[in-house]
Write an enzyme that holds these catalytic residues in place. Structure first.
Site, PDB file in Angstrom:
ATOM      1  N   GLY A  50       0.790  -1.224   0.000  1.00 26.68           N
ATOM      2  CA  GLY A  50       0.000   0.000   0.000  1.00 26.68           C
ATOM      3  C   GLY A  50       0.821   1.271   0.000  1.00 26.68           C
ATOM      4  O   GLY A  50       0.308   2.336   0.358  1.00 26.68           O
ATOM      5  N   ALA A  88      13.012  -4.502   4.522  1.00 29.20           N
ATOM      6  CA  ALA A  88      13.528  -3.936   5.768  1.00 29.20           C
ATOM      7  C   ALA A  88      12.548  -2.952   6.408  1.00 29.20           C
ATOM      8  O   ALA A  88      12.950  -2.066   7.160  1.00 29.20           O
ATOM      9  CB  ALA A  88      14.887  -3.268   5.551  1.00 29.20           C
ATOM     10  N   ARG A  90      11.182  -0.410   5.229  1.00 26.29           N
ATOM     11  CA  ARG A  90      11.781   0.900   4.987  1.00 26.29           C
ATOM     12  C   ARG A  90      10.949   1.820   4.108  1.00 26.29           C
ATOM     13  O   ARG A  90      11.282   3.004   3.977  1.00 26.29           O
ATOM     14  CB  ARG A  90      13.167   0.728   4.348  1.00 26.29           C
ATOM     15  CG  ARG A  90      13.120   0.084   2.965  1.00 26.29           C
ATOM     16  CD  ARG A  90      14.508  -0.136   2.378  1.00 26.29           C
ATOM     17  NE  ARG A  90      15.207   1.084   2.121  1.00 26.29           N
ATOM     18  CZ  ARG A  90      15.040   1.826   1.014  1.00 26.29           C
ATOM     19  NH1 ARG A  90      14.155   1.472   0.101  1.00 26.29           N
ATOM     20  NH2 ARG A  90      15.747   2.923   0.848  1.00 26.29           N
ATOM     21  N   GLN A  91       9.890   1.317   3.472  1.00 29.26           N
ATOM     22  CA  GLN A  91       9.218   2.118   2.466  1.00 29.26           C
ATOM     23  C   GLN A  91       8.626   3.408   3.037  1.00 29.26           C
ATOM     24  O   GLN A  91       8.872   4.499   2.526  1.00 29.26           O
ATOM     25  CB  GLN A  91       8.124   1.289   1.784  1.00 29.26           C
ATOM     26  CG  GLN A  91       8.646   0.114   0.968  1.00 29.26           C
ATOM     27  CD  GLN A  91       9.171   0.518  -0.386  1.00 29.26           C
ATOM     28  OE1 GLN A  91      10.069   1.342  -0.509  1.00 29.26           O
ATOM     29  NE2 GLN A  91       8.608  -0.057  -1.423  1.00 29.26           N
ATOM     30  N   GLY A 287       5.702  -3.285   8.589  1.00 31.28           N
ATOM     31  CA  GLY A 287       5.595  -4.463   7.731  1.00 31.28           C
ATOM     32  C   GLY A 287       6.074  -5.754   8.361  1.00 31.28           C
ATOM     33  O   GLY A 287       5.301  -6.686   8.601  1.00 31.28           O
ATOM     34  N   GLU A 288       7.362  -5.854   8.645  1.00 31.25           N
ATOM     35  CA  GLU A 288       7.922  -7.078   9.221  1.00 31.25           C
ATOM     36  C   GLU A 288       7.783  -7.169  10.743  1.00 31.25           C
ATOM     37  O   GLU A 288       7.633  -8.278  11.274  1.00 31.25           O
ATOM     38  CB  GLU A 288       9.394  -7.199   8.817  1.00 31.25           C
ATOM     39  CG  GLU A 288       9.557  -7.492   7.342  1.00 31.25           C
ATOM     40  CD  GLU A 288      10.879  -6.991   6.782  1.00 31.25           C
ATOM     41  OE1 GLU A 288      11.574  -7.796   6.142  1.00 31.25           O
ATOM     42  OE2 GLU A 288      11.213  -5.805   6.974  1.00 31.25           O
TER      43      GLU A 288
END
Length: 335
Positions: A50, A88, A90-91, A287-288
């Site tokens: 997203g 990671a 990171r986005q 995310g992770e």
């Protein structure tokens, strides 16, 4: 012992955002275009998390236009600034901040020209939802009119932004260092029911509280948490990836079981907002990190239910029954 035993377990985690033990960087370009719309160009890759929706929100808020008026351009790095990989967590942290900085520069160019044309202090200007106005005055125009006025004065309202996250390696002697610039933290609680005859484990509920910095898109954050939890449930109870001498020996998805919608319990997401002081947006990532505490929480819940510790994942019925058998044998020896 009852046939079905219930238990609860808790697990906590931390996670470093962006690339590890190195300098991470990303760039973006932004422009307020004819019609009062906005263009953003960056090498970001959408892989289902997203990020394009989030970047549209960031650009819209920073520039004062509507999200649907933002176009995210081609991510071919031959024609756009570097954004690096999608990984990671990171986005949002790297690309989101780059876009925010690029938009702020474009907006500053526009505001400088409008302030001179209107003869008002630039700090009195505001923009939101496609309109621009000066505080304490009756001066108010659409963003389309503002861009047209800016261009008539010979200025194109464009901007560029670059965001950097600094990290260092760990000292080989004493381990000191700073491998990440930003960290997130999370805690999850799992409630399970264990069938002591069949060894089957049913997860009844997950409560997941995660620090995400600033939640730019709360529903998107909830979706990321839920997705991470589901992946963690697969890791904890189903997904048995086997190798032999470095080669996979799991034969297809008939043996590698993935969770389906029927396996997903009620997931209760709690968003904790602790803004990152080094981030222009205050955002971090999710995310992770949402995956990490799930399996430990489930394993602790199984232990709370039956008193037997599962140390190899996944906790298949066979492994649960073996752990129960070992516990009963040990209890009989100490009786």
């Amino acid at each position: 012992m009852k046939r079905k035993m219930r238990g609860r377990g808790v697990a906590a985690s931390w996670y470093g955002i962006a690339r590890t033990a190195t300098i991470d960087r990303a760039g973006a370009w932004a422009e307020l275009d004819d019609g009062g719309t906005a263009k953003v160009l960056t090498g970001v890759t959408e892989i289902g998390e997203g990020i394009l929706t989030l970047l549209s929100q960031v650009a819209a808020e920073e520039l004062g236009v509507k999200p649907e008026q933002v176009t995210i351009g081609d991510n071919d790095t031959a024609r756009s600034p570097e954004a690096a990989h999608a990984g990671a967590t990171r986005q949002t942290y790297m690309i989101g901040n780059s876009v925010a900085l690029a938009c702020r520069e474009a907006k500053a160019r526009l505001f400088d020209e409008i302030a001179q044309a209107w003869e008002v202090p630039v700090e009195d200007l505001r923009s939101f939802d496609g309109f621009l106005w000066a505080e304490s005055t009756n001066k108010r125009i659409t963003m389309e009119e503002a861009v047209a006025l800016c261009k008539k004065r010979g200025v194109v309202p464009v901007g560029s932004g670059s965001f950097t996250a600094h990290g260092t390696g760990l000292d080989p002697v004493d381990g000191h260092g700073s491998p990440w610039q930003a960290y997130v933290f999370g805690t999850q609680v799992a409630e399970v029911e264990v069938d002591t005859i069949t060894g089957e484990v049913q997860v009844l509920g997950i409560w997941a509280a995660h620090d995400v910095g600033r939640a730019i898109n709360p529903r998107g954050v909830e979706g990321q948490i839920e997705g991470g939890v589901v992946q963690g449930l697969g890791q904890a109870l189903m997904e048995d990836y086997q190798t032999s001498e470095g080669h996979p020996v799991t034969h297809g998805f008939a043996k590698y079981i993935l969770p389906t919608s029927l396996d997903v319990p009620q997931i209760n997401s709690v968003i904790v907002e602790d803004p990152d002081p080094l981030s222009p947006l205050g955002a971090k990532g999710i995310g992770e990190p949402s995956l990490i505490p799930t399996a430990p929480a489930v394993m602790n819940a199984i232990y709370d239910a039956i008193g037997a510790r599962i140390r190899d994942l996944p906790a298949t019925p066979e492994r649960v029954l073996a752990a129960l058998h070992e516990k009963r044998r040990a209890d009989a020896q100490t009786a």
